[in-house]
Design a protein around this motif. Structure first.
Motif, PDB file in Angstrom:
ATOM      1  N   ARG A 125       0.791  -1.174   0.079  1.00 53.33           N
ATOM      2  CA  ARG A 125       0.026   0.098   0.128  1.00 53.33           C
ATOM      3  C   ARG A 125       0.849   1.490  -0.049  1.00 53.33           C
ATOM      4  O   ARG A 125       0.147   2.372   0.253  1.00 53.33           O
ATOM      5  CB  ARG A 125      -0.980   0.171   1.344  1.00 53.33           C
ATOM      6  CG  ARG A 125      -2.134  -0.962   1.044  1.00 53.33           C
ATOM      7  CD  ARG A 125      -2.997  -0.955   2.436  1.00 53.33           C
ATOM      8  NE  ARG A 125      -3.942  -1.892   2.118  1.00 53.33           N
ATOM      9  CZ  ARG A 125      -4.989  -1.631   1.669  1.00 53.33           C
ATOM     10  NH1 ARG A 125      -5.638  -0.313   1.276  1.00 53.33           N
ATOM     11  NH2 ARG A 125      -6.143  -2.475   1.697  1.00 53.33           N
ATOM     12  N   ILE A 126       2.141   1.231  -0.148  1.00 49.57           N
ATOM     13  CA  ILE A 126       3.227   2.256   0.016  1.00 49.57           C
ATOM     14  C   ILE A 126       3.893   2.270  -1.113  1.00 49.57           C
ATOM     15  O   ILE A 126       4.550   1.436  -1.824  1.00 49.57           O
ATOM     16  CB  ILE A 126       4.091   2.125   1.056  1.00 49.57           C
ATOM     17  CG1 ILE A 126       3.347   1.917   2.609  1.00 49.57           C
ATOM     18  CG2 ILE A 126       4.767   3.401   1.027  1.00 49.57           C
ATOM     19  CD1 ILE A 126       4.045   1.885   3.497  1.00 49.57           C
ATOM     20  N   ALA A 127       3.714   3.507  -2.148  1.00 44.67           N
ATOM     21  CA  ALA A 127       4.534   3.602  -3.360  1.00 44.67           C
ATOM     22  C   ALA A 127       5.707   4.333  -2.943  1.00 44.67           C
ATOM     23  O   ALA A 127       5.780   5.600  -2.619  1.00 44.67           O
ATOM     24  CB  ALA A 127       3.677   4.054  -4.355  1.00 44.67           C
ATOM     25  N   VAL A 128       6.925   3.760  -3.192  1.00 45.40           N
ATOM     26  CA  VAL A 128       8.149   4.517  -2.917  1.00 45.40           C
ATOM     27  C   VAL A 128       8.769   4.604  -4.277  1.00 45.40           C
ATOM     28  O   VAL A 128       8.996   3.776  -5.279  1.00 45.40           O
ATOM     29  CB  VAL A 128       9.266   3.654  -2.243  1.00 45.40           C
ATOM     30  CG1 VAL A 128      10.430   4.088  -2.011  1.00 45.40           C
ATOM     31  CG2 VAL A 128       8.443   3.254  -0.739  1.00 45.40           C
ATOM     32  N   LYS A 129       9.253   5.827  -4.561  1.00 45.64           N
ATOM     33  CA  LYS A 129       9.676   6.154  -6.019  1.00 45.64           C
ATOM     34  C   LYS A 129      11.088   6.190  -6.105  1.00 45.64           C
ATOM     35  O   LYS A 129      11.767   5.944  -7.280  1.00 45.64           O
ATOM     36  CB  LYS A 129       8.899   7.622  -6.556  1.00 45.64           C
ATOM     37  CG  LYS A 129       7.601   7.627  -6.398  1.00 45.64           C
ATOM     38  CD  LYS A 129       7.036   9.145  -6.590  1.00 45.64           C
ATOM     39  CE  LYS A 129       5.309   9.268  -6.608  1.00 45.64           C
ATOM     40  NZ  LYS A 129       5.112  10.454  -6.774  1.00 45.64           N
TER      41      LYS A 129
ATOM     42  N   TRP B 180      -6.547  10.694  -5.330  1.00 49.91           N
ATOM     43  CA  TRP B 180      -5.032  10.654  -5.830  1.00 49.91           C
ATOM     44  C   TRP B 180      -5.184  11.225  -7.383  1.00 49.91           C
ATOM     45  O   TRP B 180      -4.190  11.303  -8.005  1.00 49.91           O
ATOM     46  CB  TRP B 180      -4.586   9.285  -6.026  1.00 49.91           C
ATOM     47  CG  TRP B 180      -4.285   8.845  -4.526  1.00 49.91           C
ATOM     48  CD1 TRP B 180      -4.897   8.120  -3.736  1.00 49.91           C
ATOM     49  CD2 TRP B 180      -3.113   9.511  -3.811  1.00 49.91           C
ATOM     50  NE1 TRP B 180      -4.523   7.799  -2.449  1.00 49.91           N
ATOM     51  CE2 TRP B 180      -3.201   8.758  -2.496  1.00 49.91           C
ATOM     52  CE3 TRP B 180      -2.116  10.130  -4.048  1.00 49.91           C
ATOM     53  CZ2 TRP B 180      -2.411   8.894  -1.604  1.00 49.91           C
ATOM     54  CZ3 TRP B 180      -1.033  10.697  -2.900  1.00 49.91           C
ATOM     55  CH2 TRP B 180      -1.247   9.686  -1.777  1.00 49.91           C
ATOM     56  N   ARG B 181      -6.288  11.486  -7.889  1.00 53.70           N
ATOM     57  CA  ARG B 181      -6.380  11.867  -9.400  1.00 53.70           C
ATOM     58  C   ARG B 181      -5.560  13.340  -9.496  1.00 53.70           C
ATOM     59  O   ARG B 181      -6.192  14.120  -8.754  1.00 53.70           O
ATOM     60  CB  ARG B 181      -7.827  12.029  -9.923  1.00 53.70           C
ATOM     61  CG  ARG B 181      -8.417  10.635 -10.223  1.00 53.70           C
ATOM     62  CD  ARG B 181      -9.994  10.833 -10.544  1.00 53.70           C
ATOM     63  NE  ARG B 181     -10.654   9.655 -10.545  1.00 53.70           N
ATOM     64  CZ  ARG B 181     -11.937   9.517 -10.621  1.00 53.70           C
ATOM     65  NH1 ARG B 181     -12.659  10.415 -10.511  1.00 53.70           N
ATOM     66  NH2 ARG B 181     -12.180   8.355 -10.904  1.00 53.70           N
ATOM     67  N   GLY B 182      -4.591  13.194 -10.518  1.00 57.59           N
ATOM     68  CA  GLY B 182      -3.851  14.487 -10.574  1.00 57.59           C
ATOM     69  C   GLY B 182      -2.890  14.651  -9.548  1.00 57.59           C
ATOM     70  O   GLY B 182      -2.068  15.951  -9.693  1.00 57.59           O
TER      71      GLY B 182
ATOM     72  N   GLU C  60       2.283  11.482  -9.473  1.00 59.74           N
ATOM     73  CA  GLU C  60       3.125  11.403 -10.509  1.00 59.74           C
ATOM     74  C   GLU C  60       4.481  10.250 -10.453  1.00 59.74           C
ATOM     75  O   GLU C  60       4.982  10.307  -9.428  1.00 59.74           O
ATOM     76  CB  GLU C  60       3.867  13.034 -10.663  1.00 59.74           C
ATOM     77  CG  GLU C  60       2.970  14.079 -10.726  1.00 59.74           C
ATOM     78  CD  GLU C  60       3.664  15.374 -10.853  1.00 59.74           C
ATOM     79  OE1 GLU C  60       4.626  15.402 -10.577  1.00 59.74           O
ATOM     80  OE2 GLU C  60       2.811  16.467 -10.785  1.00 59.74           O
ATOM     81  N   MET C  61       4.734   9.715 -11.401  1.00 57.27           N
ATOM     82  CA  MET C  61       5.632   8.862 -11.627  1.00 57.27           C
ATOM     83  C   MET C  61       7.009   9.615 -12.288  1.00 57.27           C
ATOM     84  O   MET C  61       7.014  10.409 -12.944  1.00 57.27           O
ATOM     85  CB  MET C  61       5.420   7.792 -12.507  1.00 57.27           C
ATOM     86  CG  MET C  61       4.431   6.856 -12.026  1.00 57.27           C
ATOM     87  SD  MET C  61       5.239   5.545 -10.929  1.00 57.27           S
ATOM     88  CE  MET C  61       6.282   4.571 -11.832  1.00 57.27           C
TER      89      MET C  61
END
Length: 465
Positions: free
Chosen positions: A160-164, A233-235, A238-239
């Motif tokens: 559930r955690i997005a790390v970039k 989370w829309r908008g 960002e990747m």
């Protein structure tokens, strides 16, 4: 400084959310009453209780929900704009710092050695709820010691955690207790993305950390896809153009991506370590032994928000402090200084004099027999000695935590000889609106069901203006 205008909708994804403007904003039980039910630290969120299509009030008090209850808040004390929030998480022995930016981005610096940082993140962002996710622009291991890196493993592997991006200082302990080749007072073999072919092989903790980074990389596309389908989370998600990043961070880069000097919300400077080329190969100065070299080359960051600067120094030590100052022509001054190495005595008076901190934060805790003895008395007596204000302050996660003695019946339920439980986490909170800066800790009675609820808290806030 944010101003109060609830008609100024900044974030259309959150039309009902506002943020408190005052150092401590009172929440009243009635629209016209004097009784307060809570006090919210600057920057805390509240949610307007409005009927469908009802416009927010322009004066008087607004009905709100806050974490832990509901009440009424003066409209003049609310803003649509966020502040900078920094949480020095109570992880016992170790460091963990969560930065939430005014444009709702997140950076995590270190994770301690227990699950405390992970638990804090899960609770703060309610990751126990369906369709709740959170992303991090960067996760940073300032160096490879257990009390900074081990706690990151659960965070990096949570789906559930997005790390970039994951950054480190390039020094990874090996299974021979070394960090690679040492020659002529320099540490070589600085690694970007170590793996199974690294020789000598990585030490067990480092291997687990690298495997967790691999899991974060594999997880990112899947969790990003899910987050983009969710309205909140829309908008907002960002990747990075370069995709997932795992590499060494160097002071030569000047800034932590994506918080460079073009970022209008926040700048994060990279001050240390700085590798030099020796025979075409990057290397760090070797500070007498492996431990001092790993600590002395910790990643050092300075957060710049308007006129406020926060210096974060990992486990920097006396041997490396002079080297850091020497490569910073603009100086290392900061309004707030996160003390190096948990308040160790391994510091220099010259460095404290160069920082000139008005307030300091120490992240420390007791381990078995308190073998490190942090924070040390000499550090406590010196750290704000050269401040630029009349009433400097020192906050400490260990001192802010509260413990309660267990009853005989409660002790029987534990498998160990534990006598006390931690009833209040010693989190040190920082808020900045570019001009004003406040630090605070809580004490008093907590809402047992939610340790982050704003119920019955009493605040110790600096400065006391």
């Amino acid at each position: 400084m944010p101003t109060s205008n609830l008609a100024d909708l900044v974030d259309p994804n959150f039309p009902l959310y506002c943020y408190t403007l005052e150092k401590l904003t009172p929440v009243y039980d009635q629209a016209n009453g004097k009784k307060t039910v809570a006090k919210l630290f600057m920057g805390e969120w509240v949610k307007l209780r409005l009927k469908k299509n009802e416009a927010p009030p322009s004066e008087g008090r607004a009905p709100v929900l806050y974490r832990g209850g509901q009440g009424y808040v003066d409209v003049s004390a609310l803003s649509r704009r966020r502040t900078l929030e920094i949480f020095f998480i109570d992880v016992g022995v170790g460091d963990s710092i969560l930065i939430q930016t005014p444009d709702d981005r997140r950076v995590l610096i270190d994770g301690g050695q227990t699950s405390d940082a992970y638990d804090f993140i899960r609770n703060k962002y309610r990751l126990d709820k369906p369709d709740h996710y959170v992303d991090f622009e960067a996760v940073i291991a300032t160096h490879c010691d257990m009390d900074h890196a081990k706690g990151l493993i659960d965070i990096l592997t949570d789906k559930r955690i997005a790390v970039k991006r994951v950054f480190h200082n390039g020094l990874f302990k090996r299974n021979d207790d070394g960090i690679g080749r040492v020659q002529n007072g320099r540490a070589f073999e600085l690694l970007d993305a170590p793996g199974a072919k690294t020789r000598p092989p990585l030490a067990p903790l480092m291997k687990k950390f690298v495997e967790a980074v691999g899991a974060a990389k594999r997880n990112l596309p899947a969790v990003a896809k899910k987050m983009k389908k969710i309205e909140r989370w829309r908008g907002r998600f960002e990747m990075p153009e370069e995709g997932f990043t795992f590499r060494r961070l160097d002071a030569a880069e000047k800034f932590l991506p994506p918080f460079d000097d073009t970022n209008r919300h926040l700048i994060i400077e990279v001050l240390w370590p700085r590798a030099t080329l020796s025979g075409g190969e990057p290397s760090y100065k070797y500070y007498r032994d492996v431990g001092k070299t790993v600590n002395g080359n910790s990643i050092v960051l300075r957060v710049v928000h308007g006129r406020n600067r926060i210096l974060l120094t990992g486990d920097l030590n006396a041997a490396s402090m002079g080297d850091l100052v020497a490569i910073c022509p603009g100086g290392v001054e900061a309004e707030v200084y996160k003390a190096a190495h948990h308040g160790s005595q391994d510091f220099t008076a010259d460095f404290v004099r160069a920082v000139k901190a008005n307030a300091a934060v120490i992240s420390s805790g007791d381990d078995k027999n308190d073998q490190h003895g942090h924070p040390r008395a000499v550090l406590l007596g010196s750290i704000t000695r050269h401040s630029r204000c009349e009433k400097p302050a020192v906050f400490c996660t260990e001192l802010a935590a509260c413990f309660q003695k267990l009853s005989a019946k409660e002790r029987k339920s534990f498998q160990s000889n534990q006598l006390y439980e931690r009833t209040i986490r010693g989190v040190v909170h920082l808020r900045s609106d570019r001009e004003r800066l406040y630090l605070g800790t809580v004490h008093g009675i907590r809402e047992a069901a939610d340790p982050l609820a704003n119920v019955n808290w009493k605040w110790d806030v600096w400065p006391d203006d």
